[in-house]
Design a protein around this motif. Structure first.
Motif, PDB file in Angstrom:
ATOM      1  N   GLU A   8       0.843  -1.190   0.000  1.00 45.65           N
ATOM      2  CA  GLU A   8       0.000   0.000   0.000  1.00 45.65           C
ATOM      3  C   GLU A   8       0.877   1.239   0.000  1.00 45.65           C
ATOM      4  N   ILE A  17      -3.653   5.526  -0.739  1.00 48.50           N
ATOM      5  CA  ILE A  17      -4.076   6.047  -2.039  1.00 48.50           C
ATOM      6  C   ILE A  17      -3.893   5.049  -3.172  1.00 48.50           C
ATOM      7  N   ARG A  18      -3.154   3.971  -2.906  1.00 45.91           N
ATOM      8  CA  ARG A  18      -2.984   2.959  -3.954  1.00 45.91           C
ATOM      9  C   ARG A  18      -2.514   1.651  -3.359  1.00 45.91           C
ATOM     10  N   ARG A  19      -2.999   0.557  -3.913  1.00 49.62           N
ATOM     11  CA  ARG A  19      -2.530  -0.785  -3.555  1.00 49.62           C
ATOM     12  C   ARG A  19      -1.852  -1.371  -4.792  1.00 49.62           C
ATOM     13  N   LEU A  20      -0.665  -1.919  -4.591  1.00 50.94           N
ATOM     14  CA  LEU A  20       0.127  -2.431  -5.702  1.00 50.94           C
ATOM     15  C   LEU A  20       0.544  -3.872  -5.449  1.00 50.94           C
ATOM     16  N   GLU A  99       4.478   4.752 -10.308  1.00 48.98           N
ATOM     17  CA  GLU A  99       3.304   4.064  -9.763  1.00 48.98           C
ATOM     18  C   GLU A  99       2.303   5.037  -9.147  1.00 48.98           C
ATOM     19  N   VAL A 100       2.807   6.070  -8.469  1.00 52.26           N
ATOM     20  CA  VAL A 100       1.938   7.071  -7.841  1.00 52.26           C
ATOM     21  C   VAL A 100       2.572   8.437  -8.033  1.00 52.26           C
ATOM     22  N   GLU A 111      -3.728  10.940  -8.524  1.00 50.00           N
ATOM     23  CA  GLU A 111      -2.786   9.834  -8.605  1.00 50.00           C
ATOM     24  C   GLU A 111      -2.821   9.244 -10.004  1.00 50.00           C
TER      25      GLU A 111
END
Length: 112
Positions: A8, A17-20, A99-100, A111
Motif C-alpha cells: 500500500e 491512495i494505492r494498492r500495488l 506508480e503514484v 494519482e
C-alpha cells in the motif's frame, strides 16, 4: 515473486491512495512532508535546492524498478520535478515505472 496482498502507498497522514502488487521489483515512495524536521512542521527532509525550502510540487511519489536504489533515487528526485520533466526522465530507466504521482495541491488526491 509477488508479495501476498501487495503493498500500500499512503499519504503522510496515513490515507491509503494505492494498492500495488509487485513481482521482481522494488518500490520506493517519497513524500516531502513524510518526515518534518522542525516543531512548526515547515521544514521537510526533501528540500528544493532552488529555494532551500520544502519541496511542494508532489505530496507522494512512488516508483518501482528492478533495483531499489534506482526506485529510491527517482522517487526522491521526482518530488522536485514538474510532470513534463518526469515524463522525459522516466524512459531513461527501462525497468522503472511511475506508480503514484499525487499532487500536494489536492491533498494527495491526484494519482496515476
Amino acid at each position: 515473486m509477488a508479495m501476498p496482498g501487495g503493498r500500500e502507498v499512503a499519504t503522510p497522514d496515513n490515507r491509503i491512495i494505492r494498492r500495488l502488487s509487485l513481482e521482481n521489483s522494488a518500490l520506493a515512495t517519497s513524500a516531502p512532508r513524510g518526515t518534518l524536521l522542525d516543531a512548526g512542521n515547515t521544514v521537510g527532509h526533501i528540500l528544493d535546492p532552488r529555494s532551500g525550502g520544502l519541496a511542494r510540487t508532489w505530496a507522494v511519489v512512488s516508483v518501482s524498478a528492478e533495483r531499489a536504489a534506482v526506485a529510491d533515487g527517482l522517487s526522491t528526485a521526482f518530488c522536485l520535478l514538474p510532470r513534463a520533466a518526469i515524463e522525459r526522465v522516466l524512459p531513461l530507466y527501462a525497468s522503472a515505472s511511475l506508480e503514484v504521482l499525487a499532487s500536494s495541491e489536492n491533498n494527495g488526491k491526484d494519482e496515476i
